[in-house]
Design a protein around this motif. Sequence first.
Motif, PDB file in Angstrom:
ATOM      1  N   ALA A  33       0.834  21.434 -20.094  1.00 19.89           N
ATOM      2  CA  ALA A  33       1.180  20.727 -21.333  1.00 19.89           C
ATOM      3  C   ALA A  33       0.031  19.830 -21.798  1.00 19.89           C
ATOM      4  O   ALA A  33       0.214  18.629 -22.017  1.00 19.89           O
ATOM      5  CB  ALA A  33       2.453  19.912 -21.126  1.00 19.89           C
ATOM      6  N   PRO A  34      -1.175  20.389 -21.973  1.00 20.80           N
ATOM      7  CA  PRO A  34      -2.302  19.540 -22.377  1.00 20.80           C
ATOM      8  C   PRO A  34      -2.109  18.877 -23.741  1.00 20.80           C
ATOM      9  O   PRO A  34      -2.758  17.882 -24.038  1.00 20.80           O
ATOM     10  CB  PRO A  34      -3.502  20.504 -22.379  1.00 20.80           C
ATOM     11  N   GLN A  35      -1.191  19.408 -24.550  1.00 17.76           N
ATOM     12  CA  GLN A  35      -0.925  18.789 -25.846  1.00 17.76           C
ATOM     13  C   GLN A  35      -0.376  17.367 -25.691  1.00 17.76           C
ATOM     14  O   GLN A  35      -0.483  16.550 -26.601  1.00 17.76           O
ATOM     15  CB  GLN A  35       0.026  19.655 -26.695  1.00 17.76           C
ATOM     16  N   LEU A  36       0.170  17.060 -24.513  1.00 23.16           N
ATOM     17  CA  LEU A  36       0.637  15.701 -24.253  1.00 23.16           C
ATOM     18  C   LEU A  36      -0.522  14.710 -24.345  1.00 23.16           C
ATOM     19  O   LEU A  36      -0.344  13.563 -24.725  1.00 23.16           O
ATOM     20  CB  LEU A  36       1.291  15.615 -22.871  1.00 23.16           C
ATOM     21  N   TYR A  37      -1.718  15.183 -24.017  1.00 28.66           N
ATOM     22  CA  TYR A  37      -2.919  14.347 -24.083  1.00 28.66           C
ATOM     23  C   TYR A  37      -3.670  14.533 -25.401  1.00 28.66           C
ATOM     24  O   TYR A  37      -4.777  14.059 -25.544  1.00 28.66           O
ATOM     25  CB  TYR A  37      -3.862  14.684 -22.929  1.00 28.66           C
ATOM     26  N   PHE A  93       0.825  -1.203   0.000  1.00 27.25           N
ATOM     27  CA  PHE A  93       0.000   0.000   0.000  1.00 27.25           C
ATOM     28  C   PHE A  93       0.864   1.260   0.000  1.00 27.25           C
ATOM     29  O   PHE A  93       0.631   2.175  -0.789  1.00 27.25           O
ATOM     30  CB  PHE A  93      -0.960  -0.002   1.200  1.00 27.25           C
ATOM     31  N   SER A  94       1.867   1.304   0.855  1.00 28.72           N
ATOM     32  CA  SER A  94       2.700   2.509   0.926  1.00 28.72           C
ATOM     33  C   SER A  94       3.520   2.688  -0.360  1.00 28.72           C
ATOM     34  O   SER A  94       3.685   3.809  -0.846  1.00 28.72           O
ATOM     35  CB  SER A  94       3.606   2.492   2.158  1.00 28.72           C
ATOM     36  N   ALA A  95       4.008   1.608  -0.933  1.00 26.33           N
ATOM     37  CA  ALA A  95       4.768   1.712  -2.178  1.00 26.33           C
ATOM     38  C   ALA A  95       3.866   2.166  -3.325  1.00 26.33           C
ATOM     39  O   ALA A  95       4.260   3.008  -4.142  1.00 26.33           O
ATOM     40  CB  ALA A  95       5.413   0.375  -2.519  1.00 26.33           C
ATOM     41  N   THR A  96       2.662   1.641  -3.374  1.00 23.83           N
ATOM     42  CA  THR A  96       1.706   2.053  -4.401  1.00 23.83           C
ATOM     43  C   THR A  96       1.353   3.522  -4.237  1.00 23.83           C
ATOM     44  O   THR A  96       1.205   4.255  -5.216  1.00 23.83           O
ATOM     45  CB  THR A  96       0.442   1.173  -4.347  1.00 23.83           C
ATOM     46  N   CYS A  97       1.254   3.963  -2.999  1.00 19.17           N
ATOM     47  CA  CYS A  97       0.980   5.374  -2.721  1.00 19.17           C
ATOM     48  C   CYS A  97       2.073   6.263  -3.323  1.00 19.17           C
ATOM     49  O   CYS A  97       1.779   7.301  -3.924  1.00 19.17           O
ATOM     50  CB  CYS A  97       0.867   5.592  -1.215  1.00 19.17           C
ATOM     51  N   VAL A  98       3.317   5.850  -3.208  1.00 24.73           N
ATOM     52  CA  VAL A  98       4.429   6.620  -3.787  1.00 24.73           C
ATOM     53  C   VAL A  98       4.259   6.709  -5.305  1.00 24.73           C
ATOM     54  O   VAL A  98       4.397   7.786  -5.900  1.00 24.73           O
ATOM     55  CB  VAL A  98       5.789   5.986  -3.428  1.00 24.73           C
ATOM     56  N   GLY A  99       3.948   5.593  -5.949  1.00 24.36           N
ATOM     57  CA  GLY A  99       3.753   5.590  -7.401  1.00 24.36           C
ATOM     58  C   GLY A  99       2.572   6.432  -7.829  1.00 24.36           C
ATOM     59  O   GLY A  99       2.651   7.189  -8.800  1.00 24.36           O
ATOM     60  N   VAL A 100       1.483   6.332  -7.094  1.00 23.84           N
ATOM     61  CA  VAL A 100       0.269   7.076  -7.420  1.00 23.84           C
ATOM     62  C   VAL A 100       0.485   8.580  -7.233  1.00 23.84           C
ATOM     63  O   VAL A 100       0.059   9.384  -8.061  1.00 23.84           O
ATOM     64  CB  VAL A 100      -0.905   6.553  -6.567  1.00 23.84           C
ATOM     65  N   VAL A 101       1.151   8.969  -6.161  1.00 23.07           N
ATOM     66  CA  VAL A 101       1.417  10.394  -5.935  1.00 23.07           C
ATOM     67  C   VAL A 101       2.315  10.945  -7.041  1.00 23.07           C
ATOM     68  O   VAL A 101       2.095  12.059  -7.535  1.00 23.07           O
ATOM     69  CB  VAL A 101       2.031  10.626  -4.535  1.00 23.07           C
ATOM     70  N   THR A 102       3.287  10.177  -7.465  1.00 26.43           N
ATOM     71  CA  THR A 102       4.144  10.599  -8.576  1.00 26.43           C
ATOM     72  C   THR A 102       3.311  10.813  -9.833  1.00 26.43           C
ATOM     73  O   THR A 102       3.443  11.836 -10.517  1.00 26.43           O
ATOM     74  CB  THR A 102       5.245   9.547  -8.841  1.00 26.43           C
ATOM     75  N   ALA A 103       2.448   9.852 -10.141  1.00 24.75           N
ATOM     76  CA  ALA A 103       1.592   9.956 -11.331  1.00 24.75           C
ATOM     77  C   ALA A 103       0.645  11.148 -11.232  1.00 24.75           C
ATOM     78  O   ALA A 103       0.439  11.879 -12.214  1.00 24.75           O
ATOM     79  CB  ALA A 103       0.805   8.667 -11.522  1.00 24.75           C
ATOM     80  N   MET A 104       0.068  11.373 -10.052  1.00 28.94           N
ATOM     81  CA  MET A 104      -0.851  12.503  -9.878  1.00 28.94           C
ATOM     82  C   MET A 104      -0.126  13.828 -10.045  1.00 28.94           C
ATOM     83  O   MET A 104      -0.668  14.775 -10.637  1.00 28.94           O
ATOM     84  CB  MET A 104      -1.522  12.432  -8.502  1.00 28.94           C
ATOM     85  N   PHE A 105       1.077  13.924  -9.529  1.00 28.97           N
ATOM     86  CA  PHE A 105       1.876  15.139  -9.682  1.00 28.97           C
ATOM     87  C   PHE A 105       2.123  15.417 -11.167  1.00 28.97           C
ATOM     88  O   PHE A 105       1.924  16.535 -11.650  1.00 28.97           O
ATOM     89  CB  PHE A 105       3.198  15.000  -8.928  1.00 28.97           C
ATOM     90  N   LEU A 106       2.565  14.406 -11.889  1.00 29.13           N
ATOM     91  CA  LEU A 106       2.840  14.565 -13.315  1.00 29.13           C
ATOM     92  C   LEU A 106       1.572  14.906 -14.085  1.00 29.13           C
ATOM     93  O   LEU A 106       1.588  15.740 -14.995  1.00 29.13           O
ATOM     94  CB  LEU A 106       3.489  13.298 -13.868  1.00 29.13           C
ATOM     95  N   ASP A 107       0.469  14.270 -13.728  1.00 26.22           N
ATOM     96  CA  ASP A 107      -0.796  14.511 -14.404  1.00 26.22           C
ATOM     97  C   ASP A 107      -1.270  15.947 -14.188  1.00 26.22           C
ATOM     98  O   ASP A 107      -1.678  16.621 -15.134  1.00 26.22           O
ATOM     99  CB  ASP A 107      -1.844  13.521 -13.902  1.00 26.22           C
ATOM    100  N   GLY A 108      -1.215  16.416 -12.957  1.00 25.16           N
ATOM    101  CA  GLY A 108      -1.619  17.794 -12.671  1.00 25.16           C
ATOM    102  C   GLY A 108      -0.770  18.801 -13.423  1.00 25.16           C
ATOM    103  O   GLY A 108      -1.280  19.780 -13.983  1.00 25.16           O
ATOM    104  N   PHE A 109       0.508  18.556 -13.450  1.00 24.94           N
ATOM    105  CA  PHE A 109       1.433  19.433 -14.186  1.00 24.94           C
ATOM    106  C   PHE A 109       1.101  19.425 -15.672  1.00 24.94           C
ATOM    107  O   PHE A 109       0.987  20.478 -16.307  1.00 24.94           O
ATOM    108  CB  PHE A 109       2.876  18.979 -13.952  1.00 24.94           C
ATOM    109  N   ALA A 110       0.942  18.240 -16.242  1.00 29.01           N
ATOM    110  CA  ALA A 110       0.720  18.125 -17.686  1.00 29.01           C
ATOM    111  C   ALA A 110      -0.626  18.698 -18.108  1.00 29.01           C
ATOM    112  O   ALA A 110      -0.712  19.384 -19.131  1.00 29.01           O
ATOM    113  CB  ALA A 110       0.837  16.666 -18.115  1.00 29.01           C
ATOM    114  N   ILE A 111      -1.675  18.445 -17.347  1.00 30.58           N
ATOM    115  CA  ILE A 111      -2.985  18.973 -17.715  1.00 30.58           C
ATOM    116  C   ILE A 111      -2.960  20.499 -17.684  1.00 30.58           C
ATOM    117  O   ILE A 111      -3.544  21.162 -18.530  1.00 30.58           O
ATOM    118  CB  ILE A 111      -4.090  18.414 -16.799  1.00 30.58           C
TER     119      ILE A 111
END
Length: 126
Positions: free
Chosen positions: A88-92, A67-85
């Motif tokens: 850099a929405p052209q990424l999507y 659970f804690s390791a998955t949390c690290v991965g998910v937080v990383t993904a959420m950070f990148l997603d928030g930044f990109a949206i």
Amino acid sequence: MSKGYFFTFALIGAILWFIAAMIIQLFPEMFSGGTSGIILFLVSIPGTWVTVYLLMKVTGLPRDHLFSATCVGVVTAMFLDGFAITWAPQLYGGPGDHLANGAAWLLFGVALFMTCAALIGRQKAS
């Protein structure tokens, strides 16, 4: 959780986020709502379960740290997603209905990853 697992799961989160972003960019029609959207969300459930389980096995992560390791991965993904949206929405594939629906799918994936990690982490090792 060791530093090695921390950085491994942060990297895995970034990689999985990038794959999801590319799916949104390359297949925007899947994010237009309707039947294709329902199918995508439904297929994501078993796909996420298998992914979480395989990541635990491949990395050798103990169940009680999943659970804690998955949390690290998910937080990383959420950070990148928030930044990109935001910047850099052209990424999507640029602005459009698929952007909001794709973001919803990514949030759904975050919830799925955390739920699967919690459930798999609680199971007794076989």
